[in-house]
Write an enzyme that holds these catalytic residues in place. Sequence first.
Site, mmCIF file in Angstrom:
data_model
loop_
_atom_site.group_PDB
_atom_site.id
_atom_site.type_symbol
_atom_site.label_atom_id
_atom_site.label_comp_id
_atom_site.label_asym_id
_atom_site.label_seq_id
_atom_site.Cartn_x
_atom_site.Cartn_y
_atom_site.Cartn_z
ATOM 1 C CD GLN A 78 36.130 39.699 44.854
ATOM 2 O OE1 GLN A 78 36.277 40.670 45.567
ATOM 3 N NE2 GLN A 78 36.491 39.675 43.601
ATOM 4 C CG PHE A 79 30.921 37.817 40.292
ATOM 5 C CD1 PHE A 79 31.224 37.113 39.139
ATOM 6 C CD2 PHE A 79 31.114 39.196 40.294
ATOM 7 C CE1 PHE A 79 31.701 37.759 38.014
ATOM 8 C CE2 PHE A 79 31.574 39.853 39.179
ATOM 9 C CZ PHE A 79 31.879 39.129 38.035
ATOM 10 C CB THR A 80 35.979 37.183 40.577
ATOM 11 O OG1 THR A 80 36.452 37.754 41.787
ATOM 12 C CG2 THR A 80 35.414 38.268 39.664
#
Length: 145
Positions: A78-80
């Site tokens: 979940q890079f966000t």
Amino acid sequence: MKIVVQRALESKVLVSGQVVGEIDHGLVLLICFEKDDDKDCIEKSVNKILNLRIFEDENAKMNKSIIETGGKLLCVSQFTLSWNGKKGNRPSFDNSMKPTEANDLFMDLCEKFKEKKIEVQTGQFGEHMDLIIHNDGPVTFSMEF
């Protein structure tokens, strides 16, 4: 490294309408690797998550770990999570680790959990995923390592 931990009754992740990872009882981990992260943060996070006493005991108190309850993990990149949200309205992911490096660390993290005899399911790194989480409680924690 940032991880959102959610206690779940059941959860699954789909890519193009197909289930690629699914658990019943356990934890959903939304995982973000940032620029300065390394393998040291992996060991710390594995030990912390496996020993979190966030499952209810016979007295309805959060007193048991995932190990004690036989739970499973659903790990999703979940890079966000790298956006801190303090300025601006358009998220910037400048602090995110490069995808190839992040994927390597993500796979290392999942392997460390498996070495501890925990069943691990995952999403597909870099793909658009639909995540269905049946959060239990709701119990959710945000952690940084």
